[in-house]
Design a protein around this motif. Sequence first.
Motif, PDB file in Angstrom:
ATOM      1  N   THR A  11       0.859  -1.136  -0.020  1.00  0.00           N
ATOM      2  CA  THR A  11      -0.157  -0.018  -0.054  1.00  0.00           C
ATOM      3  C   THR A  11       0.940   1.146  -0.135  1.00  0.00           C
ATOM      4  O   THR A  11       0.572   2.031  -0.651  1.00  0.00           O
ATOM      5  CB  THR A  11      -0.902  -0.128   1.214  1.00  0.00           C
ATOM      6  OG1 THR A  11      -1.578  -1.364   1.061  1.00  0.00           O
ATOM      7  CG2 THR A  11      -1.965   1.073   1.235  1.00  0.00           C
ATOM      8  N   ASN A  15       0.972   3.803  -3.277  1.00  0.00           N
ATOM      9  CA  ASN A  15       0.808   5.283  -2.781  1.00  0.00           C
ATOM     10  C   ASN A  15       2.012   6.053  -3.148  1.00  0.00           C
ATOM     11  O   ASN A  15       1.737   7.152  -3.831  1.00  0.00           O
ATOM     12  CB  ASN A  15       0.500   5.372  -1.356  1.00  0.00           C
ATOM     13  CG  ASN A  15      -0.099   6.707  -1.013  1.00  0.00           C
ATOM     14  OD1 ASN A  15       0.770   7.928  -1.170  1.00  0.00           O
ATOM     15  ND2 ASN A  15      -1.268   6.890  -0.339  1.00  0.00           N
ATOM     16  N   HIS A  66      -5.151  -0.800   0.740  1.00  0.00           N
ATOM     17  CA  HIS A  66      -5.443  -0.378   2.117  1.00  0.00           C
ATOM     18  C   HIS A  66      -6.590  -0.838   2.585  1.00  0.00           C
ATOM     19  O   HIS A  66      -6.722  -1.207   3.870  1.00  0.00           O
ATOM     20  CB  HIS A  66      -5.442   1.297   1.957  1.00  0.00           C
ATOM     21  CG  HIS A  66      -5.625   1.903   3.112  1.00  0.00           C
ATOM     22  ND1 HIS A  66      -4.706   1.677   4.045  1.00  0.00           N
ATOM     23  CD2 HIS A  66      -6.425   2.813   3.698  1.00  0.00           C
ATOM     24  CE1 HIS A  66      -4.785   2.427   5.255  1.00  0.00           C
ATOM     25  NE2 HIS A  66      -5.873   3.018   5.124  1.00  0.00           N
ATOM     26  N   LEU A  70      -7.036  -2.870   5.977  1.00  0.00           N
ATOM     27  CA  LEU A  70      -8.015  -2.198   7.154  1.00  0.00           C
ATOM     28  C   LEU A  70      -9.038  -3.391   7.539  1.00  0.00           C
ATOM     29  O   LEU A  70      -9.412  -3.178   8.976  1.00  0.00           O
ATOM     30  CB  LEU A  70      -8.908  -1.052   6.824  1.00  0.00           C
ATOM     31  CG  LEU A  70      -7.838   0.169   6.446  1.00  0.00           C
ATOM     32  CD1 LEU A  70      -8.842   1.443   6.008  1.00  0.00           C
ATOM     33  CD2 LEU A  70      -7.275   0.692   7.894  1.00  0.00           C
ATOM     34  N   LEU A  75      -6.788   0.509  12.506  1.00  0.00           N
ATOM     35  CA  LEU A  75      -6.630   1.505  11.848  1.00  0.00           C
ATOM     36  C   LEU A  75      -5.618   2.400  12.547  1.00  0.00           C
ATOM     37  O   LEU A  75      -4.442   2.763  11.603  1.00  0.00           O
ATOM     38  CB  LEU A  75      -7.902   2.526  11.635  1.00  0.00           C
ATOM     39  CG  LEU A  75      -7.976   3.946  11.063  1.00  0.00           C
ATOM     40  CD1 LEU A  75      -7.433   3.682   9.613  1.00  0.00           C
ATOM     41  CD2 LEU A  75      -9.075   4.475  11.144  1.00  0.00           C
ATOM     42  N   SER A  76      -5.448   2.055  13.753  1.00  0.00           N
ATOM     43  CA  SER A  76      -4.329   2.939  14.630  1.00  0.00           C
ATOM     44  C   SER A  76      -3.014   2.271  14.257  1.00  0.00           C
ATOM     45  O   SER A  76      -2.058   2.954  14.748  1.00  0.00           O
ATOM     46  CB  SER A  76      -4.643   3.268  15.773  1.00  0.00           C
ATOM     47  OG  SER A  76      -4.692   1.720  16.297  1.00  0.00           O
ATOM     48  N   TYR A  79      -2.623   2.801   9.709  1.00  0.00           N
ATOM     49  CA  TYR A  79      -2.518   4.002   8.941  1.00  0.00           C
ATOM     50  C   TYR A  79      -1.116   4.846   9.194  1.00  0.00           C
ATOM     51  O   TYR A  79      -0.694   5.365   8.099  1.00  0.00           O
ATOM     52  CB  TYR A  79      -3.720   5.106   9.559  1.00  0.00           C
ATOM     53  CG  TYR A  79      -3.580   6.253   8.795  1.00  0.00           C
ATOM     54  CD1 TYR A  79      -4.294   6.567   7.533  1.00  0.00           C
ATOM     55  CD2 TYR A  79      -3.580   7.574   9.511  1.00  0.00           C
ATOM     56  CE1 TYR A  79      -4.395   7.607   6.883  1.00  0.00           C
ATOM     57  CE2 TYR A  79      -3.504   8.645   8.800  1.00  0.00           C
ATOM     58  CZ  TYR A  79      -3.813   8.801   7.424  1.00  0.00           C
ATOM     59  OH  TYR A  79      -3.950   9.985   6.933  1.00  0.00           O
ATOM     60  N   LEU A  82       1.437   4.705   6.480  1.00  0.00           N
ATOM     61  CA  LEU A  82       1.191   5.266   5.060  1.00  0.00           C
ATOM     62  C   LEU A  82       2.420   6.682   5.303  1.00  0.00           C
ATOM     63  O   LEU A  82       2.638   7.155   4.151  1.00  0.00           O
ATOM     64  CB  LEU A  82      -0.065   5.937   4.903  1.00  0.00           C
ATOM     65  CG  LEU A  82      -1.054   4.814   4.615  1.00  0.00           C
ATOM     66  CD1 LEU A  82      -2.537   5.328   4.381  1.00  0.00           C
ATOM     67  CD2 LEU A  82      -0.702   3.963   3.439  1.00  0.00           C
ATOM     68  N   SER A  83       2.767   6.988   6.314  1.00  0.00           N
ATOM     69  CA  SER A  83       3.691   8.146   6.422  1.00  0.00           C
ATOM     70  C   SER A  83       5.003   7.615   5.791  1.00  0.00           C
ATOM     71  O   SER A  83       5.743   8.599   5.334  1.00  0.00           O
ATOM     72  CB  SER A  83       3.932   8.580   7.904  1.00  0.00           C
ATOM     73  OG  SER A  83       4.688   7.450   8.539  1.00  0.00           O
TER      74      SER A  83
END
Length: 142
Positions: A11, A15, A66, A70, A75-76, A79, A82-83
């Motif tokens: 992912t 991205n 993604h 999920l 999610l915590s 997510y 993704l940084s």
Amino acid sequence: MAKYIPFILFTVLTNAAAQLLLKHGMMQLGELGVAGTHPILRLLQIVFSPFVFLGLCTFVISMASHLFVLSKVELSYAYPFLSLAYVVVAVAAYFLFREDLNAYRVGGIALICIGTVFIAQGGSHLADESAAVSPPPAEVSR
């Protein structure tokens, strides 16, 4: 949760690839302020230029990946990974587009990487909980 890390990284990479394709596509289009061009036609010109279109398609693949992630992890947990796309984009943009990669950006990238490692160490309980909550298969008696 380690078994979902490859999907999370896929992912992240798709991205980042989408961002790089969009940037390249927009650089190829150059100045879009062609006099007399209708805004809708200009938008279609942008969307259907090869690299922009490929970038948008890559975003769709990234989002599908993604969504799968999920459905398997919190999610915590997912997510913040993704940084890492910022890390990939910043380094790739330095080499591909000759963008600046100064000490502040390198420091920020280091902090992002450290934070992601902390989050990964914390793990996710969603997939573990679904396995624990599921009742054992019922035995059929005759």
